[in-house]
Design an enzyme around this catalytic site. Structure first.
Site, PDB file in Angstrom:
ATOM      1  N   HIS A  33       4.018 -20.488 -20.486  1.00 48.11           N
ATOM      2  CA  HIS A  33       5.371 -20.296 -19.960  1.00 48.11           C
ATOM      3  C   HIS A  33       5.763 -18.826 -19.913  1.00 48.11           C
ATOM      4  CE1 HIS A  33       6.239 -24.437 -19.178  1.00 48.11           C
ATOM      5  NE2 HIS A  33       5.835 -24.748 -20.388  1.00 48.11           N
ATOM      6  N   ASP A  74       0.692 -17.376 -17.023  1.00 45.26           N
ATOM      7  CA  ASP A  74       0.506 -18.636 -16.302  1.00 45.26           C
ATOM      8  C   ASP A  74      -0.070 -18.411 -14.906  1.00 45.26           C
ATOM      9  OD1 ASP A  74       1.393 -19.910 -18.542  1.00 45.26           O
ATOM     10  OD2 ASP A  74       3.255 -20.637 -17.675  1.00 45.26           O
ATOM     11  N   ASP A  86       3.560 -17.641 -10.433  1.00 47.13           N
ATOM     12  CA  ASP A  86       4.277 -18.535 -11.337  1.00 47.13           C
ATOM     13  C   ASP A  86       5.650 -17.935 -11.585  1.00 47.13           C
ATOM     14  OD1 ASP A  86       4.164 -20.933 -13.217  1.00 47.13           O
ATOM     15  OD2 ASP A  86       4.830 -19.349 -14.563  1.00 47.13           O
TER      16      ASP A  86
END
Length: 185
Positions: free
Chosen positions: A160, A165, A12
């Protein structure tokens, strides 16, 4: 068919905007899908000043702060590549896994090529949204993370933070495989 062992890596990223090159990659989080404690994370110095205010609002990151505290992008990508190589060993091949993988992969690919001249993941990525759609026959609209989470019931949530994530995505990947693709497990 490859004789190499496949190592699925959930990746991510958080960025300053929608496309690499014009906007900076700000943070990377990655973990082994099946051993999420094996993880990599870094924050990078921006390569430019351009940003989308909404992107920074979502991440809580600051270009000014990262300009002071972030890793040099070349060194960050070298560390990421070294971590991937250590996981792969001599008989493994890393597979990029992401939720909306085209977005995350585009930044990782751009940075690997810009700063190292190659991408250890090659030119492909496995997208969890597409995998879910294929496993269920659902519509594209039903591949939103909230809708998938409702069906597979992960214990984690997305925040986030890139590493959190990545671990969340790894859990969703494992649950989709176990619950919806039992022949794959």
């Amino acid at each position: 068919m490859s004789d190499k062992r496949e190592i699925f890596i959930s990746v991510d990223v958080e960025t300053a905007g929608p496309i690499p090159g014009e906007y900076s990659l700000l943070s990377i989080g990655a973990c082994s899908v099946f051993a999420p404690e094996e993880a990599f994370a870094c924050e990078l110095k921006p390569i430019g000043d351009k940003f989308d205010p909404k992107a920074l609002e979502v991440t809580g990151l600051s270009l000014e702060t990262l300009a002071q505290t972030g890793d040099d992008p070349r060194l960050a990508m070298e560390r990421f590549a070294d971590w991937l190589a250590a996981l792969a060993g001599v008989d493994g091949e890393v597979v990029f896994v992401g939720f909306n993988a085209p977005f995350d992969w585009s930044f990782v690919n751009y940075y690997f090529h810009r700063f190292l001249g190659h991408n250890p993941f090659g030119f492909t990525a496995l997208d969890i949204k597409a995998m879910y759609m294929g496993a269920t026959g659902c519509s594209w609209a039903d591949t939103r993370s909230s809708r998938i989470a409702h069906k597979v019931e992960p214990t984690m949530v997305g925040t986030h933070d890139a590493l959190t994530d990545a671990r969340y995505q790894a859990e969703v990947f494992r649950l989709v495989q176990a619950k919806l693709m039992p022949s794959a497990t």
